[in-house]
Design an enzyme around this catalytic site. Structure first.
Site, short mmCIF file in Angstrom:
data_model
loop_
_atom_site.label_atom_id
_atom_site.label_comp_id
_atom_site.label_asym_id
_atom_site.label_seq_id
_atom_site.Cartn_x
_atom_site.Cartn_y
_atom_site.Cartn_z
N ASP A 66 45.63 6.14 -16.36
CA ASP A 66 47.06 5.91 -16.21
C ASP A 66 47.35 4.67 -15.38
O ASP A 66 46.49 4.16 -14.65
CB ASP A 66 47.74 7.12 -15.58
CG ASP A 66 47.11 7.53 -14.25
OD1 ASP A 66 45.87 7.49 -14.14
OD2 ASP A 66 47.86 7.88 -13.31
N GLU A 89 46.08 9.96 -11.95
CA GLU A 89 45.61 9.55 -10.63
C GLU A 89 46.74 8.96 -9.81
O GLU A 89 46.79 9.11 -8.59
CB GLU A 89 44.47 8.54 -10.77
CG GLU A 89 43.78 8.16 -9.47
CD GLU A 89 44.41 7.00 -8.72
OE1 GLU A 89 44.06 6.77 -7.55
OE2 GLU A 89 45.28 6.31 -9.32
#
Length: 387
Positions: free
Chosen positions: A80, A142
């Site tokens: 991400d 994350e």
């Protein structure tokens, strides 16, 4: 199928938006990125396992494995990116722009460039070369909750000898970082007309007292705790956002404060939560039922790896950089539960992460390819008794 070269790999990954955000309007699934990487790993001969991350907005992890047996090497990172401010970008965030020895694009250094490097290192790697397995882990979220790494650490039974989290460290081995927790303090007052303040309970005034107590706690933490390995040597307490009231002629009936606390290695969450609670205990007793503390995201623990570990000494030698500590948090403490030797180490600079015009410098790429190749040789091909 033909495996793309580095620039093509990086371009394909950056083109697939995979933003993580606590704001549902920004938040996106990472499935397109996961599917692309799965196809590449499958072509390279890896076994591929894709897992839906529980209680997420359609987010996935992928674990790719080449070889068999125990131990080996785990290369890990997140799929991400953070949201972006389009007005700050001089080029399309989702299209690679190569200029002045740099690859510009959202996620180039944080951290899709790391996976593009892995692809190039593995393109000529055969399972018959390996005496121990090579794993590649790609996680979700994350940048927000670290839900992907949390889930992986609880659900997996793999035990690699060594794990490398490829966050942008400018190829400097990171062996220590602070923890992170975030909380929202809510004050429930009672609204009323400003001409009759005694008829209400002003939530902003109560929050003012709470902030004063937290500032005192902040000073006490700085006086009593220090670690010289960090450039910011004390634990930090930050007041990140505050919201309250709606009109100057009304007594404020509701106020919220979002705080961020970054603890040094060795400090326990239970201690921090106790100190936060104790700091405003007298105010809470004065205004019973009007003050609450809520966790915004699950806390991320601090991280510390023995500086004399084989992987630290080996990576220092390969990179030419001494190990260090950083102030930001990573997935390392979750991955460390699976591997006794864990470091944070990857191409790109953290100063570029989360910034408009994020870039990965070209001169980092060949160095990364060389170091990853030697790591695979040491931990997956050459039998190494030190691991």
């Amino acid at each position: 199928m033909k495996l793309p070269n580095f620039e093509q790999s990086l371009s394909a990954l950056v083109e697939l938006s995979s933003i993580s955000s606590t704001n549902a309007c920004w938040d996106q699934t990472n499935k397109p990125v996961i599917d692309l990487l799965a196809n590449w790993f499958d072509y390279l001969g890896f076994s591929v396992d894709i897992s839906l991350v529980p209680d997420s907005r359609n987010k996935y992890n992928i674990l790719a494995k080449l070889g068999s047996g125990e131990g080996g090497l785990l290369l890990a990172g997140h799929s991400d990116t953070v949201p972006y401010d389009e007005s700050g970008w001089l080029s399309d965030p989702f299209s690679i722009k190569q200029k002045d020895g740099r690859f510009y694009g959202l996620g180039t250094c944080d951290m899709k460039g790391f996976f593009a490097c892995i692809m190039q290192v593995c393109r000529n790697l055969s399972v018959t070369d390996l005496t121990k397995p090579l794993y590649v882990l790609v996680t979700a979220d994350e940048e927000t909750s670290m839900a992907g790494a949390r889930f992986f650490s609880k659900s997996q039974t793999i035990r690699p000898d060594v794990a490398v989290i490829g966050e942008p460290t400018e190829l400097t081995p990171v062996i220590m970082h602070k923890g992170h927790m975030s909380h929202r303090i809510t004050v429930l007052g009672k609204s009323g007309h400003s001409s009759q303040p005694a008829g209400g309970v002003n939530a902003i005034e109560i929050m003012h007292h709470i902030i004063s107590k937290l500032l005192k706690l902040k000073r006490q933490l700085a006086l009593n705790y220090s670690n010289q390995a960090f450039d910011v040597q004390e634990p930090t307490l930050n007041f990140g956002a505050i919201r309250g009231g709606d009109s100057p002629n009304r007594v404020c009936g509701h106020c919220e404060l979002d705080i961020d606390l970054r603890a040094l290695p060795g400090m326990k969450d239970e201690e921090l939560l106790y100190w936060l609670s104790e700091s405003s205990k007298d105010i809470a007793n004065q205004y019973v039922g009007r003050i609450k503390f809520d966790e915004i995201d699950p806390s991320a623990p601090s991280f510390e790896q023995n500086k004399d570990s084989d992987v630290v000494l080996f990576t220092e030698k390969l990179s030419g950089h001494n190990c260090c500590a950083v102030n930001y948090a990573t997935e390392a403490p979750f991955i460390q539960k699976l591997s006794g030797q864990t470091i944070v180490f990857g191409p790109g600079s953290i100063s570029q992460a989360h910034q408009p015009n994020e870039f990965l410098a070209e001169d980092q790429i060949s160095k990364t390819l060389n170091i990853l190749t030697q790591m695979i040789q040491r931990y997956c091909i050459t039998i190494n008794d030190k691991t």
